[in-house]
Write a protein that holds these residues in place. Structure first.
Motif, PDB file in Angstrom:
ATOM      1  N   LYS A  98       0.832  -1.209   0.000  1.00 31.13           N
ATOM      2  CA  LYS A  98       0.000   0.000   0.000  1.00 31.13           C
ATOM      3  C   LYS A  98       0.864   1.257   0.000  1.00 31.13           C
ATOM      4  N   SER A  99       1.999   1.229   0.712  1.00 32.47           N
ATOM      5  CA  SER A  99       2.896   2.382   0.704  1.00 32.47           C
ATOM      6  C   SER A  99       3.496   2.590  -0.686  1.00 32.47           C
ATOM      7  N   VAL A 100       3.856   1.484  -1.344  1.00 30.43           N
ATOM      8  CA  VAL A 100       4.383   1.578  -2.708  1.00 30.43           C
ATOM      9  C   VAL A 100       3.306   2.117  -3.650  1.00 30.43           C
ATOM     10  N   ILE A 112      10.210   1.680 -12.949  1.00 27.39           N
ATOM     11  CA  ILE A 112       9.497   0.439 -12.638  1.00 27.39           C
ATOM     12  C   ILE A 112      10.209  -0.755 -13.258  1.00 27.39           C
ATOM     13  N   ALA A 113      10.668  -0.606 -14.504  1.00 22.92           N
ATOM     14  CA  ALA A 113      11.375  -1.701 -15.167  1.00 22.92           C
ATOM     15  C   ALA A 113      12.675  -2.017 -14.450  1.00 22.92           C
ATOM     16  N   ALA A 114      13.389  -0.978 -14.000  1.00 18.89           N
ATOM     17  CA  ALA A 114      14.652  -1.199 -13.288  1.00 18.89           C
ATOM     18  C   ALA A 114      14.425  -1.921 -11.964  1.00 18.89           C
ATOM     19  N   ILE A 115      13.321  -1.599 -11.289  1.00 18.99           N
ATOM     20  CA  ILE A 115      13.026  -2.274 -10.020  1.00 18.99           C
ATOM     21  C   ILE A 115      12.659  -3.733 -10.258  1.00 18.99           C
ATOM     22  N   VAL A 142       5.980  -4.046  -6.638  1.00 15.50           N
ATOM     23  CA  VAL A 142       5.567  -3.112  -7.682  1.00 15.50           C
ATOM     24  C   VAL A 142       4.352  -3.654  -8.419  1.00 15.50           C
ATOM     25  N   ALA A 143       4.414  -4.946  -8.813  1.00 12.09           N
ATOM     26  CA  ALA A 143       3.277  -5.554  -9.507  1.00 12.09           C
ATOM     27  C   ALA A 143       2.053  -5.604  -8.595  1.00 12.09           C
ATOM     28  N   ALA A 144       2.261  -5.907  -7.305  1.00 16.64           N
ATOM     29  CA  ALA A 144       1.140  -5.942  -6.360  1.00 16.64           C
ATOM     30  C   ALA A 144       0.547  -4.553  -6.156  1.00 16.64           C
TER      31      ALA A 144
END
Length: 494
Positions: A98-100, A112-115, A142-144
């Motif tokens: 939720k914080s993300v 996002i791709a780098a993460i 990130v996906a979640a």
């Protein structure tokens, strides 16, 4: 669409529905209102109810159920490696997701791709964008978070569409029901009656919930500590168990706290009742209307002062004043300049609490005295009695039941006071009769036992609920008896 904007749209639809329903009732009557069973305003209100109430209920249900559904869906989509570590780990991971999600819109596609491929750290990337994340974070978050945001956005738009459809459909349904002999007034009054019942039920259920929560936790306490030890114990020493010594639970005697509560409340009433009652008699029987209209509001200002301010007044002014006076008196009498009144003492707390209670006694007693029928006053004065004799022999005896009820209500207010006692009487739990020494009350110890980051698993914390239910029973009995006396008084003179 935000919830506030959605509510505003529902209000606008309701206004339109009111005028539409009112206009349709006029059209149905053919210009003769006598043909209608209910006035046009009732028809408009009927349409408003159908256009707003179902929509608001759907909105409230959606806002309650949607977060649970979204959290459950995101939680089930977490990797098996996370879910296998237990519910606490899953809940922590969900909080991080939720914080993300809150800072996801600040990240570019490259970030996002780098993460996701592991070339960038999630926490550092978010920190660079001004978003703090508890923990290091994992790439799956990130996906979640994207799933969380998409589901929340979809839920928001779907909720807006459903609520608006329900609102408009309800308005059209109500307008179609309008006819000459349609009983719109009965329908509106039925809804109002149901609303009153719901409001009353909420108050009753809240009281039941408070009592139930206290009783359940107090039951856990009494499973660890004997009720006999609690209610008849004379020592209050709830020591917290040290590491490796869980058996040291201390002593939980209620009598020192109950004695301090009653003692301080008694001193406060001893100070407040004469002043407040005499002020009420003067305001009701002797003061001119101009003086009464000025002095009574000024007196009642005392009731609006926060109790913490009274506590500071006791700590900074009254306590040191009594201590210094006792030092001077002791020096003049015995030659030993040593104070016999502590700055924190029963009398300090009682005097300051009495000042706080003066407007309660005065206002309640004044209302009761002024309700005594005028015929009793005129009859006494007509027989030759003076005004003071009329007050003593006629008015006060007639108003006595109501005054007693007012004093009991004031006493229940004194029993529940906390902040004045904390600052003016200290926290020492002891059994003694010297009003110049510190004592404490039940409410102070409730606050003391619940202060800090504690878990409700030990008798040292659960005792607060036992103290709370005891105080609740005491004040409840005082209030019931006071209401009984007041009701008896009202039955006598209404």
């Amino acid at each position: 669409m935000s919830t506030s904007l959605l509510l505003l749209i529902i209000v606008v639809i309701g206004l339109i529905a009111f005028f539409a329903g009112r206009a349709r009732s006029f059209a149905q009557s053919g210009g003769k209102l006598a043909n209608l069973h209910s006035l046009p305003g009732y028809h408009g209100s009927y349409v408003v109810i159908w256009a707003t109430l179902p929509a608001v209920l759907v909105l409230a249900a959606w806002l309650i159920a949607s977060p649970f559904y979204i959290d459950s869906a995101v939680r089930s989509a977490l990797p098996d490696s996370v879910q296998s570590q237990g519910a606490a780990t899953v809940q922590l991971a969900l909080g991080q997701v939720k914080s993300v999600a809150l800072g996801l819109d600040r990240l570019s596609a490259a970030d996002i791709a780098a993460i996701e491929n592991g070339s960038a750290n999630l926490r550092e990337t978010l920190a660079a964008k001004g978003v703090a994340l508890a923990g290091e974070g994992e790439h799956y978050m990130v996906a979640a978070a994207q799933q969380f945001n998409s589901m929340r956005l979809y839920s928001r738009w779907l909720m807006s569409a459903v609520v608006l459809i329900v609102s408009v459909a309800g308005g059209f349904y109500a307008i179609r029901n309008i006819a000459i002999r349609f009983r719109a007034r009965n329908q509106v009054e039925r809804v109002i009656l149901a609303s009153l019942i719901v409001a009353s039920s909420i108050a009753i259920l809240t009281t039941i919930g408070i009592i139930g929560s206290m009783l359940s936790e107090a039951g856990r306490f009494f499973s660890m500590v004997s009720p006999t030890e609690f209610f008849f114990g004379t020592v209050w020493d709830p020591r917290f168990a040290a590491a490796g010594n869980e058996g040291a639970s201390g002593q939980f005697g209620l009598l020192p706290l109950l004695g301090g509560t009653i003692y301080i409340a008694f001193v406060a009433m001893l100070f407040a009742v004469p002043i407040g009652l005499f002020a009420a008699i003067y305001m009701a029987e002797y003061a001119s209307p101009r003086l009464r209209s000025t002095a009574k509001p000024l007196l009642e200002v005392l009731a609006g002062i926060p109790t913490i301010v009274y506590g500071f007044f006791a700590l900074v002014t009254v306590g040191p004043f009594l201590r210094d006076i006792s030092t001077q008196l002791n020096g003049l009498i015995t030659g030993n300049y040593q104070n016999f009144i502590q700055a924190q003492s029963v009398i300090t707390a009682g005097i300051v609490m009495g000042i706080m209670l003066i407007p309660f006694v005065s206002s309640l007693s004044d209302d009761i005295i002024t309700q005594v029928p005028r015929a009793l006053r005129d009859g006494s004065l007509g027989l030759g009695a003076t005004r003071s004799e009329t007050v003593k022999k006629v008015i006060l005896p007639a108003a006595l039941p109501g005054i007693v009820g007012a004093l009991l209500l004031t006493a229940s207010r004194a029993v529940g006071e906390t902040m004045i006692v904390v600052l003016a009487a200290g926290v020492a739990a002891r059994m003694q009769l010297n009003p110049f020494e510190p004592m404490t009350t039940v409410t102070v110890k409730i606050v003391h036992q619940l202060t800090g980051d504690l878990e409700f698993t030990s008798p040292q914390t659960l005792v607060a609920f036992a103290l709370g239910i005891t105080l609740f029973v005491i004040t409840l009995c005082l209030n019931i008896y006071a209401l009984y006396i007041v009701r008896k008084y009202r039955e006598q003179y209404e």
